[in-house]
Design a protein around this motif. Structure first.
Motif, short mmCIF file in Angstrom:
data_model
loop_
_atom_site.label_atom_id
_atom_site.label_comp_id
_atom_site.label_asym_id
_atom_site.label_seq_id
_atom_site.Cartn_x
_atom_site.Cartn_y
_atom_site.Cartn_z
N THR A 163 -21.89 -7.50 14.94
CA THR A 163 -20.74 -7.29 14.06
C THR A 163 -21.08 -7.76 12.65
O THR A 163 -21.89 -8.68 12.47
N ASP A 164 -20.47 -7.11 11.67
CA ASP A 164 -20.64 -7.54 10.28
C ASP A 164 -19.69 -8.68 9.93
O ASP A 164 -19.89 -9.38 8.94
N TYR A 165 -18.64 -8.84 10.74
CA TYR A 165 -17.58 -9.79 10.39
C TYR A 165 -17.94 -11.21 10.81
O TYR A 165 -18.66 -11.43 11.78
N GLU A 199 -21.67 -14.28 3.91
CA GLU A 199 -20.77 -13.19 4.29
C GLU A 199 -19.37 -13.37 3.67
O GLU A 199 -18.68 -12.38 3.42
N PHE A 243 -16.90 -10.37 4.08
CA PHE A 243 -16.85 -10.10 5.51
C PHE A 243 -16.31 -11.27 6.35
O PHE A 243 -16.37 -11.23 7.57
#
Length: 289
Positions: A140-142, A195, A200
């Motif tokens: 996941t990017d989050y 991030e 994100f």
């Protein structure tokens, strides 16, 4: 003047215009019910608890993430996670007066950079959304997980399925419940802050909610780069002023930093703020009859 300002800030918290931002000092009255030992919340307190009550080398004592990184390299990441879970995931801590007063005001959003469960416990009868920071994960990017609380339990939900009408508890540095996720070591913070800067680490609907809002830091010292970097990105898009920092005896470094972020320092104690919160809470309590 300070008395009037504190009452105005509390009114802003009630209305949702001001977002409380809780740091370690907000837990200053919390102790273990059996031993009367204070809850490990400050950097020094966490390091000593993590290292069996013994100080570490001076360069490691500078801040918890550095000390946690040292022990993670020696004992593994699970050691840090287990320590934090064993520290916070039980009901042997007394209730924080500040957290109770805040919960009674039902603010729409609270950002809490501690890793305890005080607010979650106080929201046990209130449907809410819990946002938990995560780091160094694949797939996941989050850098967050979203949980919706209802009927006594949490269930994980997607960005698309979140109920934006519910009050939000945002725990960027993690919590043991419902899943033990933490930002603790230097490596965690590097990943998380990277991030966070990229957009994100905060759900989209929270980004919208925070636009032009103001913040009140409570129990947060702004002397270390780590706390200041997280704070800077958390308050992105704030109104003018960006907020207020409750610091009874600020350092020159804190004054300079706050001025650069359009944050006004309120030189008042936690006790003075709690008195203002108590007055506001009494005003909204239903009367008998």
């Amino acid at each position: 003047m300070t008395h009037q300002l504190l009452h105005r800030l509390v009114q802003g918290i009630q209305s949702g215009e001001i977002i409380p931002y809780l740091g370690p000092g907000s837990l200053s009255d919390v102790v273990h019910k059996e031993t009367n030992e204070p809850i490990p919340a400050t950097s020094d307190g966490l390091i000593l608890a993590m290292n069996g009550g013994k100080p570490m080398a001076p360069k490691l004592m500078w801040e918890f993430p550095r000390a946690a990184m040292n022990l993670e390299l020696k004992k593994g990441r699970k050691f840090i996670s287990r320590f934090l879970t064993e520290t916070y995931n039980h009901d042997n801590w007394t209730q924080s007066r500040l957290h109770k007063l805040l919960a009674d005001l039902h603010p729409p959003l609270v950002i809490d950079v501690n890793r305890d469960t005080q607010l979650q416990d106080l929201y046990a009868e209130t449907p809410h959304t819990l946002i938990v920071g995560v780091a160094r994960i694949a797939g996941t990017d989050y850098r967050y997980r979203i949980f919706q609380y209802d009927s006594g339990e949490y269930r994980e939900v997607s960005n698309e399925d979140v109920d934006a009408s519910l009050p939000i508890l945002f725990k960027p540095m993690g919590t043991p419940r419902p899943s033990a996720d933490y930002i603790a070591s230097d490596a965690d913070y590097v990943d998380y802050i990277t991030e966070l800067m990229g957009g994100f680490a905060i759900p989209g609907y929270v980004k919208e909610h925070r636009l032009d809002r103001h913040y009140l830091t409570i129990g947060l010292r702004l002397t270390r780069d780590t706390e200041r970097m997280v704070f800077t990105d958390m308050i992105y898009g704030a109104g003018s002023p960006a907020g207020w920092a409750l610091i009874e005896s600020p350092t020159v470094k804190e004054r300079r930093f706050c001025e650069s972020k359009q944050v006004e320092i309120v030189e008042a104690s936690l006790t003075e703020l709690m008195q203002a919160l108590e007055s506001a809470g009494a005003a909204v309590q239903p009367t008998g009859g």
